[in-house]
Design an enzyme around this catalytic site. Structure first.
Site, PDB file in Angstrom:
ATOM      1  N   ASP A   1      48.271 -24.940 -56.548  1.00  0.00           N
ATOM      2  CA  ASP A   1      47.778 -23.975 -57.440  1.00  0.00           C
ATOM      3  C   ASP A   1      48.232 -24.377 -58.810  1.00  0.00           C
ATOM      4  OD1 ASP A   1      46.763 -21.362 -58.606  1.00  0.00           O
ATOM      5  OD2 ASP A   1      48.495 -20.265 -57.812  1.00  0.00           O
TER       6      ASP A   1
ATOM      7  N   ASP B   1      56.354 -16.139 -64.402  1.00  0.00           N
ATOM      8  CA  ASP B   1      55.070 -16.109 -63.756  1.00  0.00           C
ATOM      9  C   ASP B   1      54.992 -14.709 -62.651  1.00  0.00           C
ATOM     10  OD1 ASP B   1      52.549 -17.258 -63.150  1.00  0.00           O
ATOM     11  OD2 ASP B   1      53.262 -17.453 -61.172  1.00  0.00           O
TER      12      ASP B   1
ATOM     13  N   GLU C   1      54.583 -12.808 -67.974  1.00  0.00           N
ATOM     14  CA  GLU C   1      53.104 -12.948 -67.549  1.00  0.00           C
ATOM     15  C   GLU C   1      52.416 -11.998 -66.868  1.00  0.00           C
ATOM     16  OE1 GLU C   1      49.658 -14.862 -65.371  1.00  0.00           O
ATOM     17  OE2 GLU C   1      51.626 -14.847 -64.492  1.00  0.00           O
TER      18      GLU C   1
END
Ligand code: GLC
Length: 647
Positions: free
Chosen positions: A142, A285, A327
């Site tokens: 990813d 993240d 994020e």
């Protein structure tokens, strides 16, 4: 509130680690620790108060904080001190401008990065977001967001020593470093996951693991799917241990279970490992996902915020120069909560991505109208002082149209139809659309879809070049600069996505690589061809026009302190629905009027409506002086913008 028992515990642990409170930087640490320890304890207890080993884990947490300080080299402690000096947070400065890049795709590896610094500095970039660098399985990565070792740099980028070298070189050049911590999940090949697979109960408790589908089914009743095409569902069967594990993203990304304090403490230690590498901004993240509860979407839950607040408090004590970026790519009202709410206002993340404004810029560019964007501003303007935005037009991710339906309806559109139009416009399906992009993660059940494509391709450059149409090419370049200008001046730190500074087009070769073909976000993650980039210095080329334009914009931004993010933006509500207009102002600073025509047609603005005080205005973009006479009008060509300062 002061609590003697916590004070004593702190002192005992500091003595144990031989921290001498009479030495200057240790004294400062002690002062910070003492003033934050009660809050840290309260936040910890609100998450883990019922855990049978809570005291043990709290003690561990304090050890981790103290060790982080003990291991912080003097240079970083000094840098912390410098960053803390001013009333305005260091990262709100107008002198910061960032670029986000994949080290391997940008320059091959970490060792080669310093030789690209002149290119970046010449552009005006002094903050680098290096996309995930830590070990990640090649075929299940990813883009590096599936980490199998949080402390080992992946061989394809180099080594940890190379990263240290890069950071040190950046420091000498006064450049700032931003790295990710992939906080929500690990790769299924991470040591913790491997132990869980082997039947180790302690590590199975690091994840959400279940013997059968009973609980997964309950969760899934209310959990949306993140990658409905590539990774439907939220759980994956693990044959090695005969259990289901929660995998919100891809099936190889196992969600960490933060209801277990051992997970929090281990990840806090990782946060400090990055801090002590000299990270200036830590990108957390996917923080929206870090707490799960049956019956909810498992996103944006109050405990997720508590975890972030706890993290922030710990960072403030041990490594206070490192800013935290959450994020959270969620709905606008939800994004705002990542700055902290109520008593915690301004005490959660230092930064959030202005994902709403980013998407709304694309909305304006397609519709030529500003109404939906304006409907969102009341929410976005609630940002606390001394927190900031990352402002951007493109990133490595897709563009989600996640702003609220009410904002679309407030502008007089049907939300469903409006989003469908945007999807069709940017995927190039809409007749007459110059854009070339693709739909990402189409959800057949809900009709939702996000968008992939580079800035240049979505602005029409790819199609213009294919058609050999000079006018379309010119217009695409103008749109690119309009989009960048809007995001550079709106408040916050601009983050350019690498390649966009010279107009990279979509790269469709990812389709030939099985490890990437299922994810069309790879179309906008270019491999840099330095011959192309060197045309940024060859007058007349497309690369030159875009690069030099971006450079000029960043230069203007750096020269105007009024652009520093002091929550000093006021929207101007004009008669024209095509013009987005705001003024940046501040004490003893001349206001800067930023005016953007988001439509392809000409527009006029009666200067009287913006109530300028001076006699004339200078446009920093063109260098032209505009006299303000009674009844004067400002003429806009399609996609033209002005950055006007009173003389
Ligand atoms: C973030 C990243 C994205 C990744 C996801 C899962 O949203 O930006 O690229 O796929 O997290 O880690």
């Amino acid at each position: 509130m002061y609590q003697f028992s916590l004070h004593r515990q702190l002192r005992q642990l500091m003595d144990f680690h031989t921290i001498d409170i009479h030495r200057e930087s240790d004294e400062l640490f002690y002062a910070r620790a003492l003033s934050n320890i009660a809050t840290i304890h309260d936040l910890f207890v609100s998450l883990y108060g019922d855990h049978r080993k809570k005291d043990e884990y709290f003690q561990q947490l304090l050890h981790v904080i103290i060790l982080a300080h003990a291991n912080r080299r003097q240079g970083l402690r000094q840098k912390d001190w410098v960053k803390l000096q001013n009333e305005a947070a260091w990262f709100t400065s107008n002198e910061l401008a960032g670029m986000s890049l994949y080290v391997d795709r940008f320059c091959g590896g970490l060792k080669n990065l310093p030789e690209k610094f002149p290119y970046l500095q010449n552009l005006g970039v002094n903050l680098l977001h290096l996309m995930p660098l830590f070990q990640s399985p090649e075929k299940e990565s990813d883009g590096g967001y599936a980490v199998s070792d949080f402390r080992k740099v992946d061989g394809k980028f180099g080594t940890l020593d190379d990263l240290v070298m890069v950071q040190q070189k950046m420091e000498t050049k006064k450049m700032y470093l931003m790295l990710d911590i992939v906080f929500n999940h690990t790769s299924h090949l991470h040591e913790w996951a491997a132990k869980a697979k082997a039947g180790n109960k302690t590590y199975q408790d690091f994840f959400y693991m279940f013997d059968d589908r009973t609980i997964p089914d309950q969760f899934e009743q209310s959990m949306p799917e993140i990658f409905p095409e590539a990774a439907p569902g939220n759980f994956t069967w693990v044959p090695e241990c005969n259990k289901w594990v929660m995998t919100v993203f891809h099936n190889y990304q196992w969600d960490l279970n933060y209801s277990n304090p051992a997970v929090f403490v281990a990840m806090l230690d990782t946060v400090f490992f990055y801090a002590n590498l000299g990270v200036d901004v830590l990108r957390i993240d996917a923080p929206a996902f870090i707490w799960k509860q049956i019956g909810t979407t498992c996103q944006n839950l109050p405990q997720a915020h508590t975890i972030l607040q706890l993290l922030r408090q710990c960072v403030q004590v041990a490594t206070p120069g490192m800013a935290l970026l959450g994020e959270a790519i969620v709905a606008p009202r939800q994004i705002m909560q990542y700055f902290g709410d109520g008593l915690a206002r301004g005490k959660e993340c230092d930064f959030a991505y202005n994902a709403t404004q980013m998407a709304l810029q694309w909305d304006m560019l397609a519709t030529g109208e500003t109404n939906v964007m304006l409907a969102a501003q009341e929410v976005l303007q609630q940002k606390p002082l001394n927190t900031s935005w990352i402002t951007y037009t493109r990133s490595h991710d897709d563009i989600g149209l996640g702003y609220e339906d009410a904002m679309i309806s407030a502008a007089g559109f049907n939300a469903y139809e409006h989003r469908k139009f945007l999807q069709r416009y940017y995927s190039g399906e809409w007749e007459g659309s110059p854009a070339k992009g693709a739909l990402f993660s189409v959800n057949a059940k809900t009709g939702d879809a996000r968008l992939s494509g580079t800035l240049a391709s979505l602005c029409g450059l790819e199609r213009g070049l294919e058609e050999g149409n000079d006018e379309s090419i010119e217009q695409a370049i103008q749109k690119i600069l309009l989009m960048q200008a809007n995001s550079f001046f709106i408040g916050g730190v601009p983050m350019i996505f690498y390649g966009d500074e010279v107009g990279y087009l979509n790269d469709y070769t990812y389709q030939e690589d099985a490890a990437k073909a299922y994810d069309n976000r790879w179309m906008h993650r270019p491999i840099i061809d330095w011959e192309k980039n060197s045309r940024s210095e060859v007058a007349g080329t497309i690369e030159y026009q875009i690069y030099q334009g971006v450079k000029k914009l960043l230069g203007i931004r750096k020269s105007l302190p009024v652009v520093a993010d002091q929550n000093n933006l006021e929207w101007l509500h004009l008669d024209s629905k095509h013009l987005a207009a705001f003024v940046r102002s501040g004490a003893e600073k001349k206001p800067l009027y930023c005016l953007f025509n988001f439509s392809g047609s000409q527009s006029n603005l009666d200067l009287a409506t913006i109530k300028v005080n001076g006699k004339s205005l200078i446009d920093h973009w063109t260098g032209i002086t505009i006299e303000i006479s009674a009844g004067g009008t400002l003429k806009f060509d399609g996609y033209q913008f002005y950055l006007l300062e009173e003389l």
